[in-house]
Scaffold this motif. Structure first.
Motif, PDB file in Angstrom:
ATOM      1  N   LYS A  35     -32.192   7.233  11.373  1.00 25.31           N
ATOM      2  CA  LYS A  35     -31.239   6.140  11.182  1.00 25.31           C
ATOM      3  C   LYS A  35     -31.595   5.373   9.918  1.00 25.31           C
ATOM      4  O   LYS A  35     -32.743   4.989   9.705  1.00 25.31           O
ATOM      5  CB  LYS A  35     -31.237   5.200  12.389  1.00 25.31           C
ATOM      6  CG  LYS A  35     -30.899   5.887  13.687  1.00 25.31           C
ATOM      7  CD  LYS A  35     -29.512   6.454  13.646  1.00 25.31           C
ATOM      8  CE  LYS A  35     -29.184   7.183  14.930  1.00 25.31           C
ATOM      9  NZ  LYS A  35     -28.107   8.088  14.796  1.00 25.31           N
ATOM     10  N   VAL A  37     -30.837   2.415   9.106  1.00 21.93           N
ATOM     11  CA  VAL A  37     -31.224   1.033   9.383  1.00 21.93           C
ATOM     12  C   VAL A  37     -32.733   0.915   9.545  1.00 21.93           C
ATOM     13  O   VAL A  37     -33.341  -0.046   9.085  1.00 21.93           O
ATOM     14  CB  VAL A  37     -30.500   0.507  10.648  1.00 21.93           C
ATOM     15  CG1 VAL A  37     -30.969  -0.879  11.016  1.00 21.93           C
ATOM     16  CG2 VAL A  37     -29.006   0.520  10.428  1.00 21.93           C
ATOM     17  N   THR A  38     -33.352   1.911  10.158  1.00 25.43           N
ATOM     18  CA  THR A  38     -34.800   1.857  10.355  1.00 25.43           C
ATOM     19  C   THR A  38     -35.549   2.071   9.044  1.00 25.43           C
ATOM     20  O   THR A  38     -36.666   1.575   8.889  1.00 25.43           O
ATOM     21  CB  THR A  38     -35.269   2.901  11.382  1.00 25.43           C
ATOM     22  OG1 THR A  38     -34.902   4.200  10.930  1.00 25.43           O
ATOM     23  CG2 THR A  38     -34.677   2.634  12.744  1.00 25.43           C
ATOM     24  N   GLY A  41     -33.433  -1.218   6.514  1.00 25.92           N
ATOM     25  CA  GLY A  41     -33.102  -2.527   7.057  1.00 25.92           C
ATOM     26  C   GLY A  41     -31.602  -2.771   7.006  1.00 25.92           C
ATOM     27  O   GLY A  41     -30.859  -2.097   6.297  1.00 25.92           O
ATOM     28  N   GLU A  42     -31.176  -3.770   7.741  1.00 29.37           N
ATOM     29  CA  GLU A  42     -29.743  -4.050   7.854  1.00 29.37           C
ATOM     30  C   GLU A  42     -29.129  -4.560   6.564  1.00 29.37           C
ATOM     31  O   GLU A  42     -27.985  -4.232   6.252  1.00 29.37           O
ATOM     32  CB  GLU A  42     -29.497  -5.064   8.968  1.00 29.37           C
ATOM     33  CG  GLU A  42     -29.700  -4.523  10.351  1.00 29.37           C
ATOM     34  CD  GLU A  42     -29.363  -5.540  11.417  1.00 29.37           C
ATOM     35  OE1 GLU A  42     -28.633  -6.505  11.123  1.00 29.37           O
ATOM     36  OE2 GLU A  42     -29.827  -5.362  12.544  1.00 29.37           O
ATOM     37  N   SER A  43     -29.854  -5.340   5.809  1.00 28.57           N
ATOM     38  CA  SER A  43     -29.277  -5.945   4.604  1.00 28.57           C
ATOM     39  C   SER A  43     -28.925  -4.913   3.537  1.00 28.57           C
ATOM     40  O   SER A  43     -28.004  -5.125   2.750  1.00 28.57           O
ATOM     41  CB  SER A  43     -30.215  -7.002   4.033  1.00 28.57           C
ATOM     42  OG  SER A  43     -31.440  -6.413   3.665  1.00 28.57           O
ATOM     43  N   THR A  45     -28.563  -1.405   4.438  1.00 24.19           N
ATOM     44  CA  THR A  45     -27.833  -0.315   5.075  1.00 24.19           C
ATOM     45  C   THR A  45     -26.337  -0.580   5.147  1.00 24.19           C
ATOM     46  O   THR A  45     -25.533   0.307   4.848  1.00 24.19           O
ATOM     47  CB  THR A  45     -28.386  -0.049   6.483  1.00 24.19           C
ATOM     48  OG1 THR A  45     -29.752   0.307   6.357  1.00 24.19           O
ATOM     49  CG2 THR A  45     -27.637   1.065   7.161  1.00 24.19           C
ATOM     50  N   TYR A  46     -25.939  -1.778   5.539  1.00 27.05           N
ATOM     51  CA  TYR A  46     -24.514  -2.043   5.715  1.00 27.05           C
ATOM     52  C   TYR A  46     -23.711  -1.940   4.426  1.00 27.05           C
ATOM     53  O   TYR A  46     -22.644  -1.332   4.420  1.00 27.05           O
ATOM     54  CB  TYR A  46     -24.298  -3.376   6.428  1.00 27.05           C
ATOM     55  CG  TYR A  46     -24.726  -3.307   7.875  1.00 27.05           C
ATOM     56  CD1 TYR A  46     -24.191  -2.356   8.736  1.00 27.05           C
ATOM     57  CD2 TYR A  46     -25.688  -4.152   8.374  1.00 27.05           C
ATOM     58  CE1 TYR A  46     -24.598  -2.259  10.055  1.00 27.05           C
ATOM     59  CE2 TYR A  46     -26.103  -4.068   9.693  1.00 27.05           C
ATOM     60  CZ  TYR A  46     -25.545  -3.118  10.527  1.00 27.05           C
ATOM     61  OH  TYR A  46     -25.955  -3.024  11.821  1.00 27.05           O
TER      62      TYR A  46
END
Length: 144
Positions: A35, A37-38, A41-43, A45-46
């Motif tokens: 994944k 995101v792992t 990170g979310e900032s 990845t999105y």
């Protein structure tokens, strides 16, 4: 063959960078089960997923549609560039055609054991030829 930077050079390089991002995300998520995101990170990845899935229109398994049909867009760019450049630089037409070989073979080997292997390898196959396409274009631009 000397060439200056034109719209087709920009389209080819931009498209290959986008396809590399999109197919890498797809391969990591669905083949390697990693994944994004792992890893990032979310900032990060999105925004990357937003760009890779064309604004979120192709999320999940629909992401596969982009991977499968994008080499056709590369072929359209290649044909338009080849014609616009007065049929100079056959690599600009041939390499996008080669990136489609694995996808076209999928139609002919359905129901065989080779189909499963080809299904997994075609994004990598396309990525290789499209990277080669952009690499040769950059080399010719640098030389010119």
């Amino acid at each position: 063959m000397r060439r200056k930077f034109d719209i087709f050079s920009f389209l080819a390089i931009f498209f290959v960078v986008w396809y590399l991002l999109t197919s890498t995300i797809y391969i990591l998520e669905y083949y390697a089960n990693i994944k994004l995101v792992t890893l990032l990170g979310e900032s990060l990845t999105y925004p990357l997923m937003f760009v890779a899935t064309l604004g979120g229109a192709f999320i999940g398994e629909a992401h596969f549609i982009i991977i499968a049909w994008s080499p056709i867009v590369a072929l359209i760019i290649g044909i338009a560039g080849w014609v616009s450049r007065e049929r100079n630089g056959k690599y600009f037409l041939i390499l996008p055609c080669l990136s489609l070989v694995a996808q076209l073979l999928l139609f002919f080997v359905q129901g065989t054991e080779f189909f499963a292997f080809l299904y997994y390898i075609f994004p990598i196959f396309s990525m290789f030829f499209l990277l080669l396409w952009a690499f040769i274009e950059v080399l010719i631009l640098i030389r010119g």
